[in-house]
Write a protein that holds these residues in place. Structure first.
Motif, PDB file in Angstrom:
ATOM      1  N   PRO A 200       0.823  -1.236   0.000  1.00  0.00           N
ATOM      2  CA  PRO A 200       0.000   0.000   0.000  1.00  0.00           C
ATOM      3  C   PRO A 200       0.846   1.270   0.000  1.00  0.00           C
ATOM      4  CG  PRO A 200      -0.869  -1.591   1.572  1.00  0.00           C
ATOM      5  CD  PRO A 200       0.446  -2.138   1.099  1.00  0.00           C
ATOM      6  N   VAL A 374      -6.018  10.427   3.247  1.00  0.00           N
ATOM      7  CA  VAL A 374      -6.800   9.200   3.393  1.00  0.00           C
ATOM      8  C   VAL A 374      -5.884   8.020   3.687  1.00  0.00           C
ATOM      9  CG1 VAL A 374      -8.275   7.561   2.163  1.00  0.00           C
ATOM     10  CG2 VAL A 374      -8.708  10.020   1.962  1.00  0.00           C
ATOM     11  N   ALA A 375      -4.751   7.946   2.974  1.00  0.00           N
ATOM     12  CA  ALA A 375      -3.807   6.850   3.198  1.00  0.00           C
ATOM     13  C   ALA A 375      -3.254   6.885   4.621  1.00  0.00           C
ATOM     14  CB  ALA A 375      -2.672   6.927   2.184  1.00  0.00           C
ATOM     15  N   ARG A 377      -4.713   8.179   7.280  1.00  0.00           N
ATOM     16  CA  ARG A 377      -5.772   7.778   8.213  1.00  0.00           C
ATOM     17  C   ARG A 377      -5.970   6.259   8.203  1.00  0.00           C
ATOM     18  NH1 ARG A 377     -11.408  10.916   8.007  1.00  0.00           N
ATOM     19  NH2 ARG A 377      -9.974  12.534   8.752  1.00  0.00           N
ATOM     20  N   ASN A 378      -5.945   5.663   7.013  1.00  0.00           N
ATOM     21  CA  ASN A 378      -6.099   4.209   6.932  1.00  0.00           C
ATOM     22  C   ASN A 378      -4.940   3.491   7.630  1.00  0.00           C
ATOM     23  OD1 ASN A 378      -8.480   4.428   5.523  1.00  0.00           O
ATOM     24  ND2 ASN A 378      -7.517   4.202   3.502  1.00  0.00           N
ATOM     25  N   ARG A 379      -3.741   4.067   7.507  1.00  0.00           N
ATOM     26  CA  ARG A 379      -2.575   3.478   8.167  1.00  0.00           C
ATOM     27  C   ARG A 379      -2.745   3.532   9.686  1.00  0.00           C
ATOM     28  NH1 ARG A 379       0.807   5.647   4.478  1.00  0.00           N
ATOM     29  NH2 ARG A 379       1.120   7.471   5.770  1.00  0.00           N
ATOM     30  N   GLU A 380      -3.177   4.674  10.183  1.00  0.00           N
ATOM     31  CA  GLU A 380      -3.387   4.821  11.629  1.00  0.00           C
ATOM     32  C   GLU A 380      -4.469   3.861  12.130  1.00  0.00           C
ATOM     33  OE1 GLU A 380      -4.334   8.871  12.323  1.00  0.00           O
ATOM     34  OE2 GLU A 380      -2.307   9.612  11.846  1.00  0.00           O
ATOM     35  N   ARG A 381      -5.527   3.696  11.338  1.00  0.00           N
ATOM     36  CA  ARG A 381      -6.600   2.787  11.727  1.00  0.00           C
ATOM     37  C   ARG A 381      -6.097   1.347  11.774  1.00  0.00           C
ATOM     38  NH1 ARG A 381     -11.484   3.714   8.057  1.00  0.00           N
ATOM     39  NH2 ARG A 381     -11.362   5.713   9.147  1.00  0.00           N
ATOM     40  N   ALA A 382      -5.278   0.982  10.775  1.00  0.00           N
ATOM     41  CA  ALA A 382      -4.743  -0.388  10.745  1.00  0.00           C
ATOM     42  C   ALA A 382      -3.822  -0.640  11.930  1.00  0.00           C
ATOM     43  CB  ALA A 382      -4.000  -0.610   9.429  1.00  0.00           C
ATOM     44  N   GLN A 385      -5.977  -1.147  15.043  1.00  0.00           N
ATOM     45  CA  GLN A 385      -6.596  -2.464  15.071  1.00  0.00           C
ATOM     46  C   GLN A 385      -5.591  -3.536  15.468  1.00  0.00           C
ATOM     47  OE1 GLN A 385      -8.285  -2.733  11.142  1.00  0.00           O
ATOM     48  NE2 GLN A 385     -10.150  -1.609  11.704  1.00  0.00           N
TER      49      GLN A 385
END
Length: 390
Positions: A200, A374-375, A377-382, A385
């Motif tokens: 990614p 967006v990338a 934010r998605n990294r932080e969310r991953a 988790q």
């Protein structure tokens, strides 16, 4: 930087000149070979398409070749098709020659990027990339205006002969200076390299590079009518303005090479914000010659400074694909080089005027920031988790 890397930049200069020089030669070519101007303009599109398709394809085919042998083979083909182009009176032959030349150019640049980072320490990829891409910026400064002058004095074929002649010393230089063999010995399995390209982080970096380069060439392609129709300068100013953009580009890649390895985030964020603001400033101030010319130079520096840093980050992100990384980076940036002029032409054709491509450039840079946000934010969310699972 190793001397061999500077000599690779000479070959990139010849190829960059070839890629961009047709912008001032299309009417003469159309008249000489008996086709319409839009048909002759397809020579530029064909070259861009050849670069996009050819970079990953040819890099994959040449991944097991010795680096020096691959570079020499691509240069010989590139030189030969320019001789054919200079001699032919057939548009079909000229079109095929441009496609084959683009494939050779794409293959050379893909292998040269990998060879360049193999000549320097692992933490100096940014400097190596900027040194190599300095050849492209010098093509904007000197090669493209010189091609326009040659075409004006002796016809478009003289520009093709000039590219072939400049390629000769580059051919000798590569044969003399570039080490043989591959930097890593036996390359990794092709399937493993392709799997690494699904990262990614790498995909986002390539997309950002496409958007930034699209913004660059959206305005650069239509800089001549912007200068003559909006800024109000005569056509004699056009080569100088193109050279001014190229001079800024050279300064930009040189400066970026000093910081891209150690401080890439400030270069990308700060440079990207300034780049977007600069396109807005050019769109608003294009009617005033002095500020417009100053902004053109600054935008050349910012465009290529940010762009070369993104190429370096792509090479860092593709550690598992050492032989294909350069090809996919080359393809991504040439997608931008094809997308930008198309978008700029579309808004001009819709009747929005010659300032419109500059606003499109600003929009593409803004979109790049959206993608990066967006990338992130998605990294932080991953990461969050993963922490919860642990």
């Amino acid at each position: 930087m190793p001397f061999a890397l500077l000599l690779l930049g000479l070959a990139v200069f010849a190829q960059g000149t070839s890629e961009f020089m047709l912008s001032g030669l299309v009417p003469d070519i159309a008249r000489d070979v008996g086709v319409s101007v839009p048909a002759a303009g397809a020579l530029t599109s064909a070259f861009a398409a050849g670069m996009v398709v050819g970079a990953p394809l040819v890099a994959g085919l040449a991944r097991r070749w010795p680096r020096r042998g691959a570079l020499l083979a691509f240069l010989v083909v590139f030189l030969a098709v320019h001789v054919v182009g200079a001699l032919t009176g057939s548009f079909a032959v000229l079109l095929v020659a441009r496609v084959v030349g683009a494939l050779a150019n794409a293959g050379f640049l893909a292998v040269a990027l990998v060879a360049a980072v193999g000549m320097v320490p692992p933490d100096a990829k940014g400097r190596a990339t900027s040194t190599l891409l300095g050849g492209v910026t010098l093509a904007c400064v000197a090669g493209v205006p010189a091609g326009a002058v040659l075409g004006e004095l002796w016809g478009w074929r003289a520009a093709f002969w000039a590219v072939a002649l400049v390629s000769l010393p580059a051919l000798v230089a590569v044969a003399w200076s570039v080490p043989g063999g591959t930097a890593e010995g036996v390359p990794p399995a092709l399937r493993g390299e392709l799997r690494s390209l699904h990262s990614p982080r790498l995909l986002v970096t390539l997309l950002l590079g496409t958007l930034v380069n699209g913004a660059t060439f959206c305005t650069f392609t239509y800089l001549a009518p912007l200068v003559t129709e909006v800024t109000g300068l005569g056509s004699a100013w056009v080569p100088g303005v193109l050279a001014l953009f190229g001079a800024g580009a050279f300064l930009g890649v040189t400066a970026a090479g000093r910081f891209a390895d150690r401080r890439p985030v400030p270069v990308l964020v700060g440079g990207g914000l300034a780049l977007g603001a600069g396109w807005c400033a050019l769109a608003l101030g294009a009617g005033h010659p002095a500020p417009a010319l100053a902004i053109v130079c600054v935008q050349g520096a910012l465009s290529f400074g940010v762009g070369s840093t993104l190429i370096a980050r792509a090479l860092y992100a593709a550690q598992g694909a050492p032989t294909l990384a350069g090809g996919f980076a080359t393809a991504a940036f040439n997608v931008g080089a094809a997308l930008g002029p198309w978008a700029g032409g579309a808004v001009i054709g819709a009747g929005f005027g010659y300032r419109a491509p500059v606003w499109v450039s600003a929009g593409l840079v803004a979109l790049a920031f959206v993608v990066a946000g967006v990338a992130a934010r998605n990294r932080e969310r991953a990461v969050g988790q993963e922490t919860l699972r642990a």
